[in-house]
Design a protein around this motif. Structure first.
Motif, PDB file in Angstrom:
ATOM      1  N   ASP A   6      46.336  21.098  83.299  1.00 31.46           N
ATOM      2  CA  ASP A   6      46.655  20.962  84.508  1.00 31.46           C
ATOM      3  C   ASP A   6      46.173  22.306  85.471  1.00 31.46           C
ATOM      4  OD1 ASP A   6      47.898  19.473  87.002  1.00 31.46           O
ATOM      5  OD2 ASP A   6      49.593  20.684  86.547  1.00 31.46           O
ATOM      6  N   LYS A  18      42.568  22.388  86.119  1.00 31.78           N
ATOM      7  CA  LYS A  18      42.409  21.339  87.100  1.00 31.78           C
ATOM      8  C   LYS A  18      42.726  22.013  88.830  1.00 31.78           C
ATOM      9  CE  LYS A  18      43.368  16.871  88.695  1.00 31.78           C
ATOM     10  NZ  LYS A  18      43.975  15.478  88.689  1.00 31.78           N
ATOM     11  N   THR A  19      43.707  22.572  88.765  1.00 32.58           N
ATOM     12  CA  THR A  19      44.194  23.193  89.884  1.00 32.58           C
ATOM     13  C   THR A  19      43.423  24.356  90.372  1.00 32.58           C
ATOM     14  OG1 THR A  19      46.519  22.687  89.227  1.00 32.58           O
ATOM     15  CG2 THR A  19      46.244  24.191  91.139  1.00 32.58           C
ATOM     16  N   GLU A  59      40.211  22.999  91.879  1.00 34.05           N
ATOM     17  CA  GLU A  59      40.339  22.381  92.995  1.00 34.05           C
ATOM     18  C   GLU A  59      40.314  23.281  94.134  1.00 34.05           C
ATOM     19  OE1 GLU A  59      43.906  19.954  92.785  1.00 34.05           O
ATOM     20  OE2 GLU A  59      42.834  18.419  91.748  1.00 34.05           O
ATOM     21  N   PHE A  60      41.132  24.473  93.943  1.00 34.05           N
ATOM     22  CA  PHE A  60      41.103  25.530  94.858  1.00 34.05           C
ATOM     23  C   PHE A  60      39.951  26.325  95.043  1.00 34.05           C
ATOM     24  CE2 PHE A  60      45.810  24.832  94.125  1.00 34.05           C
ATOM     25  CZ  PHE A  60      46.102  24.614  95.553  1.00 34.05           C
ATOM     26  N   TRP A 108      36.551  25.524  94.274  1.00 32.96           N
ATOM     27  CA  TRP A 108      35.313  24.932  94.033  1.00 32.96           C
ATOM     28  C   TRP A 108      34.103  25.371  94.795  1.00 32.96           C
ATOM     29  CZ3 TRP A 108      32.573  22.334  97.403  1.00 32.96           C
ATOM     30  CH2 TRP A 108      33.265  21.622  98.576  1.00 32.96           C
TER      31      TRP A 108
END
Length: 71
Positions: free
Chosen positions: A2, A5-6, A9-10, A12
């Motif tokens: 997780d 993934k976080t 996302e921030f 990219w």
């Protein structure tokens, strides 16, 4: 998982730019190796530039993932 993934996302946009330039560095290395027979000086310049870009972007990519971009 997780956490990774976080992070992606921030960050990219920065990661995308860094990965594109990393591929450019790898392409320069390949082009430099292919031009070895034609010109020794071109081979040295392009290969050195590709290695420098690849190493620099690997280091920046590592620090972007680990530390992050603080703005």
């Amino acid at each position: 998982m997780d956490f990774l993934k976080t992070m992606i996302e921030f960050k990219w946009p920065f990661l995308l730019i860094e990965v594109v330039f990393l591929f450019v560095g790898i392409a320069l290395i390949v082009i430099g190796i292919k031009t070895r027979k034609k010109s020794k000086s071109t081979f040295l310049i392009i290969t050195f530039l590709g290695i420098a870009i690849t190493l620099l972007l690997s280091w920046v990519l590592f620090w972007t993932l680990i530390v992050g971009y603080n703005s």
